[in-house]
Scaffold this motif. Structure first.
Motif, PDB file in Angstrom:
ATOM      1  N   ALA A   1       5.632  -7.680  11.291  1.00 50.03           N
ATOM      2  CA  ALA A   1       6.033  -7.324   9.943  1.00 50.03           C
ATOM      3  C   ALA A   1       4.996  -7.990   9.098  1.00 50.03           C
ATOM      4  O   ALA A   1       4.461  -7.660   7.899  1.00 50.03           O
ATOM      5  N   VAL A   2       4.591  -9.145   9.325  1.00 52.39           N
ATOM      6  CA  VAL A   2       3.813 -10.099   8.486  1.00 52.39           C
ATOM      7  C   VAL A   2       2.256 -10.434   8.964  1.00 52.39           C
ATOM      8  O   VAL A   2       1.339 -10.168   8.386  1.00 52.39           O
ATOM      9  N   LEU A   3       2.153 -10.553  10.278  1.00 53.16           N
ATOM     10  CA  LEU A   3       0.888 -11.035  10.794  1.00 53.16           C
ATOM     11  C   LEU A   3      -0.071  -9.803  11.187  1.00 53.16           C
ATOM     12  O   LEU A   3      -1.289  -9.743  11.033  1.00 53.16           O
ATOM     13  N   ALA A   4       0.555  -8.601  11.989  1.00 56.72           N
ATOM     14  CA  ALA A   4      -0.114  -7.709  12.519  1.00 56.72           C
ATOM     15  C   ALA A   4      -0.927  -6.960  10.953  1.00 56.72           C
ATOM     16  O   ALA A   4      -1.954  -6.520  11.544  1.00 56.72           O
ATOM     17  N   PRO A   5      -0.144  -6.701  10.188  1.00 55.12           N
ATOM     18  CA  PRO A   5      -1.114  -5.876   9.036  1.00 55.12           C
ATOM     19  C   PRO A   5      -2.372  -6.669   8.654  1.00 55.12           C
ATOM     20  O   PRO A   5      -3.234  -6.045   8.271  1.00 55.12           O
ATOM     21  N   LEU A   6      -2.203  -7.911   8.556  1.00 54.45           N
ATOM     22  CA  LEU A   6      -3.320  -8.777   8.175  1.00 54.45           C
ATOM     23  C   LEU A   6      -4.391  -8.788   9.372  1.00 54.45           C
ATOM     24  O   LEU A   6      -5.587  -8.671   8.706  1.00 54.45           O
ATOM     25  N   LEU A   7      -4.086  -8.882  10.394  1.00 57.81           N
ATOM     26  CA  LEU A   7      -4.999  -9.000  11.328  1.00 57.81           C
ATOM     27  C   LEU A   7      -5.761  -7.366  11.657  1.00 57.81           C
ATOM     28  O   LEU A   7      -6.945  -7.384  11.892  1.00 57.81           O
ATOM     29  N   LEU A   8      -4.867  -6.455  11.523  1.00 56.05           N
ATOM     30  CA  LEU A   8      -5.294  -5.222  11.455  1.00 56.05           C
ATOM     31  C   LEU A   8      -6.562  -4.766  10.412  1.00 56.05           C
ATOM     32  O   LEU A   8      -7.484  -4.297  10.851  1.00 56.05           O
ATOM     33  N   ILE A   9      -6.185  -5.390   9.363  1.00 49.68           N
ATOM     34  CA  ILE A   9      -7.238  -5.009   8.506  1.00 49.68           C
ATOM     35  C   ILE A   9      -8.300  -5.950   8.492  1.00 49.68           C
ATOM     36  O   ILE A   9      -9.549  -5.504   8.196  1.00 49.68           O
ATOM     37  N   ARG A  10      -8.375  -7.310   8.790  1.00 53.98           N
ATOM     38  CA  ARG A  10      -9.386  -7.949   9.295  1.00 53.98           C
ATOM     39  C   ARG A  10     -10.374  -7.719  10.473  1.00 53.98           C
ATOM     40  O   ARG A  10     -11.388  -7.966  10.413  1.00 53.98           O
ATOM     41  N   LEU A  11      -9.374  -7.618  11.425  1.00 52.64           N
ATOM     42  CA  LEU A  11     -10.074  -7.502  12.896  1.00 52.64           C
ATOM     43  C   LEU A  11     -10.337  -6.154  13.340  1.00 52.64           C
ATOM     44  O   LEU A  11     -11.047  -5.867  14.331  1.00 52.64           O
ATOM     45  N   GLY A  12      -9.541  -5.248  12.925  1.00 47.02           N
ATOM     46  CA  GLY A  12      -9.322  -3.891  13.736  1.00 47.02           C
ATOM     47  C   GLY A  12      -8.333  -3.848  14.841  1.00 47.02           C
ATOM     48  O   GLY A  12      -7.855  -4.762  15.481  1.00 47.02           O
ATOM     49  N   ALA A  13      -8.229  -2.467  15.197  1.00 46.06           N
ATOM     50  CA  ALA A  13      -7.137  -2.665  16.388  1.00 46.06           C
ATOM     51  C   ALA A  13      -7.510  -3.048  17.559  1.00 46.06           C
ATOM     52  O   ALA A  13      -6.479  -3.738  18.332  1.00 46.06           O
ATOM     53  N   GLY A  14      -8.666  -3.085  17.752  1.00 47.60           N
ATOM     54  CA  GLY A  14      -9.280  -3.482  19.338  1.00 47.60           C
ATOM     55  C   GLY A  14      -9.128  -5.094  19.350  1.00 47.60           C
ATOM     56  O   GLY A  14      -8.615  -5.677  20.453  1.00 47.60           O
ATOM     57  N   TRP A  15      -9.537  -5.772  18.473  1.00 47.96           N
ATOM     58  CA  TRP A  15      -9.483  -7.233  18.572  1.00 47.96           C
ATOM     59  C   TRP A  15      -8.085  -7.712  18.384  1.00 47.96           C
ATOM     60  O   TRP A  15      -7.695  -8.749  18.863  1.00 47.96           O
ATOM     61  N   ALA A  16      -7.324  -7.094  17.459  1.00 50.20           N
ATOM     62  CA  ALA A  16      -5.917  -7.290  17.407  1.00 50.20           C
ATOM     63  C   ALA A  16      -5.133  -7.174  18.558  1.00 50.20           C
ATOM     64  O   ALA A  16      -4.386  -7.942  19.140  1.00 50.20           O
ATOM     65  N   LEU A  17      -5.324  -6.065  19.347  1.00 50.09           N
ATOM     66  CA  LEU A  17      -4.631  -5.981  20.634  1.00 50.09           C
ATOM     67  C   LEU A  17      -5.096  -6.874  21.533  1.00 50.09           C
ATOM     68  O   LEU A  17      -4.501  -7.579  22.477  1.00 50.09           O
ATOM     69  N   THR A  18      -6.372  -7.221  21.739  1.00 45.79           N
ATOM     70  CA  THR A  18      -6.978  -8.326  22.589  1.00 45.79           C
ATOM     71  C   THR A  18      -6.497  -9.541  22.499  1.00 45.79           C
ATOM     72  O   THR A  18      -5.998 -10.430  23.031  1.00 45.79           O
ATOM     73  N   LEU A  19      -6.458 -10.039  21.071  1.00 45.34           N
ATOM     74  CA  LEU A  19      -5.904 -11.481  20.670  1.00 45.34           C
ATOM     75  C   LEU A  19      -4.277 -11.403  20.985  1.00 45.34           C
ATOM     76  O   LEU A  19      -3.881 -12.299  21.709  1.00 45.34           O
ATOM     77  N   ALA A  20      -3.781 -10.446  20.698  1.00 45.33           N
ATOM     78  CA  ALA A  20      -2.219 -10.294  20.929  1.00 45.33           C
ATOM     79  C   ALA A  20      -1.834 -10.482  22.513  1.00 45.33           C
ATOM     80  O   ALA A  20      -1.024 -11.211  23.057  1.00 45.33           O
ATOM     81  N   GLN A  21      -2.508  -9.633  23.274  1.00 42.53           N
ATOM     82  CA  GLN A  21      -2.315  -9.646  24.936  1.00 42.53           C
ATOM     83  C   GLN A  21      -3.008 -11.075  25.681  1.00 42.53           C
ATOM     84  O   GLN A  21      -2.381 -11.445  26.431  1.00 42.53           O
ATOM     85  N   GLY A  22      -4.034 -11.586  25.006  1.00 41.19           N
ATOM     86  CA  GLY A  22      -4.393 -12.901  25.151  1.00 41.19           C
ATOM     87  C   GLY A  22      -3.164 -13.984  25.278  1.00 41.19           C
ATOM     88  O   GLY A  22      -3.108 -14.866  26.081  1.00 41.19           O
ATOM     89  N   ILE A  23      -2.459 -13.763  23.889  1.00 44.32           N
ATOM     90  CA  ILE A  23      -1.517 -14.765  23.854  1.00 44.32           C
ATOM     91  C   ILE A  23      -0.260 -14.568  24.657  1.00 44.32           C
ATOM     92  O   ILE A  23       0.328 -15.521  25.191  1.00 44.32           O
ATOM     93  N   ALA A  24      -0.137 -13.384  24.779  1.00 45.81           N
ATOM     94  CA  ALA A  24       1.068 -12.789  25.711  1.00 45.81           C
ATOM     95  C   ALA A  24       0.806 -13.412  27.051  1.00 45.81           C
ATOM     96  O   ALA A  24       1.412 -13.912  28.002  1.00 45.81           O
ATOM     97  N   ALA A  25      -0.420 -13.078  27.837  1.00 45.12           N
ATOM     98  CA  ALA A  25      -0.817 -13.637  29.026  1.00 45.12           C
ATOM     99  C   ALA A  25      -0.832 -15.017  29.026  1.00 45.12           C
ATOM    100  O   ALA A  25      -0.459 -15.511  30.249  1.00 45.12           O
TER     101      ALA A  25
END
Length: 450
Positions: A303-327
């Motif tokens: 709700a809060v972080l994803a919209p900001l990251l998508l605007i600043r980084l785009g979907a590709g970098w946001a997914l990369t960061l997200a799955q890096g954190i999960a890994a």
């Protein structure tokens, strides 16, 4: 409509905390337990696109009500189940009902709001309902299992759905446009049966090995059915999934990432529920509360972080960061000791997994539509949702097989064996997340930039 989507998604995760209680009451083996979760995901994922087509052909409100009614009846029989066979059959019927209801609910939302800002807001709320359901499901499962008992994770659906069906009859207008056309039933049956055969082969490999006739037979049958599905789609005048959709590399990448993301997530919640209750001695309620460490960060991230990251980084970098954190969180779980403690051992990993799944949910919704023409957007969204459900089911099968095999060589005690298996499974889940991150940064990022 958000309520319908929420309850359909909720039942993917709501059984996890109840698994040890179900196993004890029904006398299930380790290899059988996963089918209580997998069966629902396979039927939902395999028939989702067909459900959308049936809604177009026979009316979305009609399919929505019919799907929810089937979901409620099968929830009742699941709660009343006294055997493994009846429980799995009920979960299969739940999956069929959910596959009819979920695409119809989204179609009603799209038809209700005009294209533009109002529709975007409505779909955003609709997506948030689905995104939070998987995380909330494990918490609800713990409360119900510890209270009235595991059958109530199914019984609770019945009055809720009854209210929904009444509200649909009153507030959802009848379908004005019904698009009659051919229904690709053969395609839906072959792809679902093929995937089920492959998952069953993975399941049987634990007891029989990969070279046994049983395992090889189901592997061959699954591959043959998937080849038949491709041939059917190529020749069909109204294919379930037009093969031209696979010419979009970004959509292919989004499908792969969605499958890997939820393979890691659902497999982790599946085996963590068993670890906490069978190895660490947690009650069902304490297990559900422990999952707040995943659920709360997931909701905040979406709700809060994803919209900001998508605007600043785009979907590709946001997914990369997200799955890096999960890994990172999954690799942390791969090193936990026997008799692990919650705060030093589980909490940091659960926090990382929650942040990763929350960020990934929103980024996947954006990634799926990069470069997709508007007239194909509905099918693209359905394909990503299908990849998510099927990926989760296949991920549970693979990780469960690895965990069972990894724990069999430990003779120091059942808790140590379960923990060893959990560590092996967490390594595989981390591999799924890392592969998702690699796909996002190489394919999705490049497409989003262009």
């Amino acid at each position: 409509m958000c309520g319908a989507q929420f309850i359909v998604t909720l039942d993917l995760a709501v059984v996890n905390v109840a698994l040890p209680s179900i196993r004890a009451d029904l006398g299930l083996a380790d290899a059988d337990l996963q089918w209580v979760v997998i069966t629902y995901g396979l039927l939902l994922g395999g028939l989702l696109v067909l459900g959308g087509r049936l809604g177009d052909a026979f009316g979305r409100r009609r399919m929505l009500s019919l799907g929810l009614a089937l979901f409620a009846v099968s929830s009742l029989t699941a709660g009343l189940s006294g055997s493994f066979a009846l429980l799995v059959a009920s979960r299969a019927a739940q999956g069929v009902g959910a596959a009819l209801a979920a695409p119809a609910a989204l179609a009603v939302v799209v038809a209700t709001f005009r294209e533009g800002a109002a529709r975007h807001r409505a779909i955003g709320v609709f997506g948030a309902a689905a995104g939070s359901a998987a995380s909330v499901g494990v918490v609800v499962s713990g409360a119900l299992t510890a209270g009235p008992g595991w059958p109530w994770i199914f019984f609770v659906n019945v009055p809720i759905v009854a209210v929904m069906v009444g509200l649909i009859a009153k507030y959802v207008p009848a379908d004005r446009k019904i698009h009659r056309g051919r229904i690709d039933l053969a395609g839906a049956v072959t792809v679902t049966a093929g995937l089920t055969a492959l998952v069953y082969a993975i399941n049987r490999s634990v007891d029989h090995g990969w070279t046994s006739p049983t395992t090889l037979g189901f592997l061959s049958a699954g591959c043959a059915l998937l080849v038949a599905f491709t041939a059917i789609e190529y020749r069909s005048p109204a294919p379930l999934v037009p093969l031209s959709m696979f010419r979009h590399p970004t959509l292919n990448a989004a499908n792969l990432v969605a499958a890997l993301v939820f393979a890691a997530f659902f497999a982790t919640t599946f085996q963590a529920s068993l670890l906490m209750q069978q190895a660490l001695g947690y009650s069902a309620l304490r297990t559900g509360l422990a999952y707040l460490a995943i659920a709360v960060p997931a909701v905040v991230a979406a709700a809060v972080l994803a919209p900001l990251l998508l605007i600043r980084l785009g979907a590709g970098w946001a997914l990369t960061l997200a799955q890096g954190i999960a890994a990172g969180g999954l690799l942390w779980l791969a090193r936990i000791p026997a008799h692990a403690q919650f705060w030093p051992d589980l909490f940091p990993a659960f926090l990382s997994v929650g942040l990763g799944i929350g960020l990934s949910q929103a980024a996947l919704q954006v990634a799926a539509f990069i470069g997709i023409p508007e007239e194909a957007s509905g099918l693209a969204g359905g394909m990503v949702e299908t990849a998510r459900e099927i990926g989760g089911a296949v991920g549970i099968a693979i990780v469960a097989a690895v965990a069972i095999a990894g724990g069999r060589g430990v003779s120091t005690g059942p808790a140590e064996a379960l923990t060893a298996g959990f560590r092996h499974g967490s390594l595989i889940a981390a591999g799924f997340s890392l592969l998702a991150a690699g796909t996002a940064i190489t394919v999705v990022r490049r497409a989003g930039r262009s």
